[in-house]
Design an enzyme around this catalytic site. Sequence first.
Site, short mmCIF file in Angstrom:
data_model
loop_
_atom_site.label_atom_id
_atom_site.label_comp_id
_atom_site.label_asym_id
_atom_site.label_seq_id
_atom_site.Cartn_x
_atom_site.Cartn_y
_atom_site.Cartn_z
CE LYS A 79 45.11 35.15 90.90
NZ LYS A 79 45.31 34.53 92.22
CB SER A 154 41.96 35.08 94.10
OG SER A 154 43.35 34.76 94.15
CB SER A 178 44.33 32.03 95.39
OG SER A 178 43.52 32.87 96.15
N1 GLN Z 1 40.76 33.29 99.85
C1 GLN Z 1 41.95 33.76 100.48
C2 GLN Z 1 41.86 35.26 100.66
O1 GLN Z 1 40.89 35.80 100.31
C3 GLN Z 1 43.14 33.37 99.71
C4 GLN Z 1 43.50 34.28 98.61
C5 GLN Z 1 44.75 33.87 97.92
O2 GLN Z 1 45.27 32.79 98.13
N2 GLN Z 1 45.24 34.76 97.09
O3 GLN Z 1 42.76 35.88 101.15
#
Ligand code: GLN
Length: 478
Positions: A79, A154, A178
């Site tokens: 990532k 994400s 994410s």
């Molecule tokens: N969807 C969550 C956010 O927007 C989680 C993001 C993540 O785990 N990096 O913060």
Amino acid sequence: MDFPSLTIERVRKGLLGREFSARELTAEALRFVEVENPKTNAYLRLAPERALAAAAHVDEQIARGEEIGPLAGVPVAVKDVILTKGVITTCGSKLLERYVPPYDATAVVRLERAGAVVLGKTNCDEFAMGSSNENSAFGPVRNPAAPDRVPGGSSGGSAAAVAQGTAVVALGSDTGGSIRQPASFCGVVGVTPTYGRVSRYGLTAFASSLDHVGPLGRTVRDTARVLGVIAGRDPADSTSADAPVPDYTTELDGQVKGLKLGLPREYLKDLTSESGDLIARGVEVLKKLGCQVREISLPSTDSAVACYYVLATAEASSNLARYDGVRYTFRSASSDTLSDMYRNTRGEGFGAECKRRIMLGTYVLSAGYYDAYYLKAQKVRALIARDFAKSFQQVDAIVAPVSPYPAFKLGEKVNDPLAMYLSDIYTITGDLAGIPCMSVPCGKTAGGLPVGMQILTRHFDETTMFRLADAFENSEAA
Ligand code: GLN
């Protein structure tokens, strides 16, 4: 080579049986990515020189008759919030479009030391903020199971790459879901280890008290193998835990009989009926395997989204202060004064979601509101952790949904931040408590959309989590 069905074990057999060399496999994998990636936009960048050099090293070891590492020759995607020395790492942001890190993240160092071949960097929401991958400055990722739908976020690029077969395993990061949510949406396995299990050194900070690095793969066994390689104390991250790392794969013995599982009442009420049915079917499978299932309650669940979005934005507003146009690459061209330069750089460089979070985070930390929001949220976090601790006095693992619904359409929630935030309801609790949690595929809807089942266990008990997920996966396949 049938890339979509390749596993770590298969790569190892192929190499040791001289069916193919690591260099041949890597060259073919890179070609496969070139062909397949335009369908999803999962990779932002390939690193062919680095990949082929790593593969050549594995081939030399084999030629010399030396022991090869546990991930020798395995094509891996990383990532793009995880630093790779000499390979541009954008964090999905225009601000870092040309940022070349001077060092590798510890997880990447450990992967390569184990023989893994890093093919390239995967797309993600900007600074890992999002649940759909639509917040990337470099375009959204399409879900390989349904190209008009999001892959989740994400870590959407990492999940899509693994689902598509353009990587055998991938690294993602999880702050509020994410890794698990995109794994669920794309039909792959995604693991968020205990907080501190894997070093965060070289993971671009979003919300430091919640950030995790973890693996995605097509099988539970593959993710267990990768976690075994990347986990463990790292002097470069003072929050990394000095706890022994078991050999997770030797524990995958199918022995789950008598395991006590808890089903949280609060997690099942708002599911779409198809997701609910699939989870219920999954629970039946676990019962057939000999697990004892009982209902439990996690009463603070209702406050979790609010708590998370106060704490995560507070930490993010502080962590993102470093992108000022001075120390990193992008700088606005149109400024007369220093403060204009800061303002314009950040104004032009950050996308809308990052700006929203910086403003919210700054507000909840401001002198007049600190107690009312930030401090209150810290107290709620303690309650959420206590809910889990109490439940784990009665049960060995908790089984739950990952997301209220399967992958949604591209564009469907992008203009409604609150709806997007609410989709994290079942994943952020695990991060707030710092416990290990994962998503394992548990079937598909009538329309062919994958749905994941979440398994959560006690701090540092990834072993039980993997054992249960592996037994479930094998019974599903049977
Ligand atoms: N969807 C969550 C956010 O927007 C989680 C993001 C993540 O785990 N990096 O913060």
